[in-house]
Scaffold this active site. Sequence first.
Site, PDB file in Angstrom:
ATOM      1  N   THR A 140      27.198  55.783 -67.007  1.00 49.60           N
ATOM      2  CA  THR A 140      27.091  54.378 -66.611  1.00 49.60           C
ATOM      3  C   THR A 140      28.020  53.546 -67.470  1.00 49.60           C
ATOM      4  O   THR A 140      28.122  53.772 -68.680  1.00 49.60           O
ATOM      5  CB  THR A 140      25.656  53.812 -66.735  1.00 49.60           C
ATOM      6  OG1 THR A 140      25.665  52.441 -66.310  1.00 49.60           O
ATOM      7  CG2 THR A 140      25.135  53.858 -68.152  1.00 49.60           C
ATOM      8  N   ILE A 141      28.713  52.590 -66.855  1.00 47.43           N
ATOM      9  CA  ILE A 141      29.562  51.703 -67.653  1.00 47.43           C
ATOM     10  C   ILE A 141      28.720  50.713 -68.443  1.00 47.43           C
ATOM     11  O   ILE A 141      29.181  50.149 -69.435  1.00 47.43           O
ATOM     12  CB  ILE A 141      30.586  50.948 -66.783  1.00 47.43           C
ATOM     13  CG1 ILE A 141      29.907  49.920 -65.866  1.00 47.43           C
ATOM     14  CG2 ILE A 141      31.462  51.902 -65.995  1.00 47.43           C
ATOM     15  CD1 ILE A 141      30.883  48.941 -65.254  1.00 47.43           C
ATOM     16  N   ASP A 142      27.475  50.495 -68.021  1.00 48.13           N
ATOM     17  CA  ASP A 142      26.628  49.496 -68.674  1.00 48.13           C
ATOM     18  C   ASP A 142      26.225  49.891 -70.094  1.00 48.13           C
ATOM     19  O   ASP A 142      25.760  49.049 -70.867  1.00 48.13           O
ATOM     20  CB  ASP A 142      25.358  49.240 -67.853  1.00 48.13           C
ATOM     21  CG  ASP A 142      25.655  48.558 -66.531  1.00 48.13           C
ATOM     22  OD1 ASP A 142      26.651  47.816 -66.468  1.00 48.13           O
ATOM     23  OD2 ASP A 142      24.894  48.755 -65.566  1.00 48.13           O
ATOM     24  N   MET A 186      30.521  42.950 -66.103  1.00 51.52           N
ATOM     25  CA  MET A 186      29.297  43.600 -65.643  1.00 51.52           C
ATOM     26  C   MET A 186      28.288  43.778 -66.777  1.00 51.52           C
ATOM     27  O   MET A 186      28.659  43.911 -67.941  1.00 51.52           O
ATOM     28  CB  MET A 186      29.608  44.946 -65.005  1.00 51.52           C
ATOM     29  CG  MET A 186      30.189  44.835 -63.610  1.00 51.52           C
ATOM     30  SD  MET A 186      30.455  46.455 -62.856  1.00 51.52           S
ATOM     31  CE  MET A 186      30.834  45.961 -61.175  1.00 51.52           C
ATOM     32  N   GLY A 187      27.022  43.811 -66.406  1.00 54.53           N
ATOM     33  CA  GLY A 187      25.924  43.964 -67.358  1.00 54.53           C
ATOM     34  C   GLY A 187      24.753  43.112 -66.917  1.00 54.53           C
ATOM     35  O   GLY A 187      24.735  41.909 -67.147  1.00 54.53           O
ATOM     36  N   ARG A 188      23.791  43.742 -66.254  1.00 57.46           N
ATOM     37  CA  ARG A 188      22.662  42.996 -65.691  1.00 57.46           C
ATOM     38  C   ARG A 188      21.673  42.585 -66.763  1.00 57.46           C
ATOM     39  O   ARG A 188      21.283  41.432 -66.877  1.00 57.46           O
ATOM     40  CB  ARG A 188      21.962  43.858 -64.632  1.00 57.46           C
ATOM     41  CG  ARG A 188      20.815  43.153 -63.916  1.00 57.46           C
ATOM     42  CD  ARG A 188      20.056  44.108 -63.013  1.00 57.46           C
ATOM     43  NE  ARG A 188      20.846  44.556 -61.892  1.00 57.46           N
ATOM     44  CZ  ARG A 188      21.277  45.805 -61.716  1.00 57.46           C
ATOM     45  NH1 ARG A 188      20.998  46.722 -62.630  1.00 57.46           N
ATOM     46  NH2 ARG A 188      21.972  46.141 -60.655  1.00 57.46           N
TER      47      ARG A 188
END
Length: 406
Positions: A140-142, A186-188
Amino acid sequence: MNIIVAQSGGPTSVINSSLAGVISAGIENSFDKIYLSLHGIEGIINNEIVEVDKKKYEEVNAKERLMARPSSILRSCRFKLPESFDDKIFENIFKTLKDYEISTFVYIGGNDSMDTVMKLNEYMKAHNIEGINIIGCPKTIDNDLMEMDHSPGFASAAKYITSTLRTLRTDVDIYDLKSVTFVEIMGRHAGWLAASALTANYGMGKEVVNLVYLPEDKKSLDQVLEEIHAELENENNLIVAIAEGFRDKDNKLDEERFENKDDAFGHKIVAGVASRLSDLVRDKLDIKSRAVELSIAQRTSNLISKIDANEAYNLGYNALELGIDNTNLIPVLKRKDTPEYQVYYESVSPGQIANKEMKIPEEWLVDKKTLEEKITTYTLPLIEGRVEQEYKNGMPVFVELGDFIK
């Protein structure tokens, strides 16, 4: 003795490196057939399965070319398995695995995909199914996977972000006026990627990124505007890195902008925070502002970290080897506590990763200086080197599935 591998969830620039690792381990451990499921677990449900042609795989140099190819070559899905084992989907999955004489199934994905691995293993235990091992392979990139120092895909995304921000800085500085450029990253729920933007400042002698806002921050919109106003006293043109999941503590951004629809796993769909804050700065501070949303470019860039690609490959290789004698495990990487960057590999159960999130440590968030020091030390070793790309007519070309399947 056959294997099958699938990719699931959001793609990364190195998810195909893990696939290459699985295939290499399959060939070197003399598995009879190596099958690939298209669109994740849905490919097994719908019988969308192809076979690797081992001879073609070698002839087209597929291993190296996969490690240079971003995004999921096997396609992907965001399919959540039912909670009830009475659902016919489980019966269908294991019938397909039996029909293809699968002894090892490797599922490459993030924490939601590890939920799939966990459920399939629970179903096997409940129904006394033997002769097949199901293993997860993380990505995952997160960078929010538990039990890991960092997640495959994060480093390449951070490399793209820091490189892009340094390039943007050359643009925002050209006019003698005050401006703010918001860059949405990105990054929730976890701010690792947005925080990594601060690494762009390293060795520059000036700030490329002036401010960062993360999902972990608890600030009001007034505080954000005050910080931007104060920063403009020292610098005419600001770059503000902001995670897509940043929300003010009073939830005014949600009220003003976001619909908050859910995806298949119940996660809020978020985007547009940079645009909204850009509008606010223009209205409240009466200065030029703009928003840049990096969106999917940051997860599918061909600016691939060599460290990231090699580690993702090793995790895929380890996953298959774990799956020869074990089930319900996931290979993870840890960082050695040594002056020179080194990692080692262990394994954990999917329950230690599934449906959980690793956030930035609170002690890193004391102030911007501390965060910048910590995230730079953490990120710099991961973005070293670049995977060489193949070009034709001045543009990148990538290996395709049809190049090495029967």
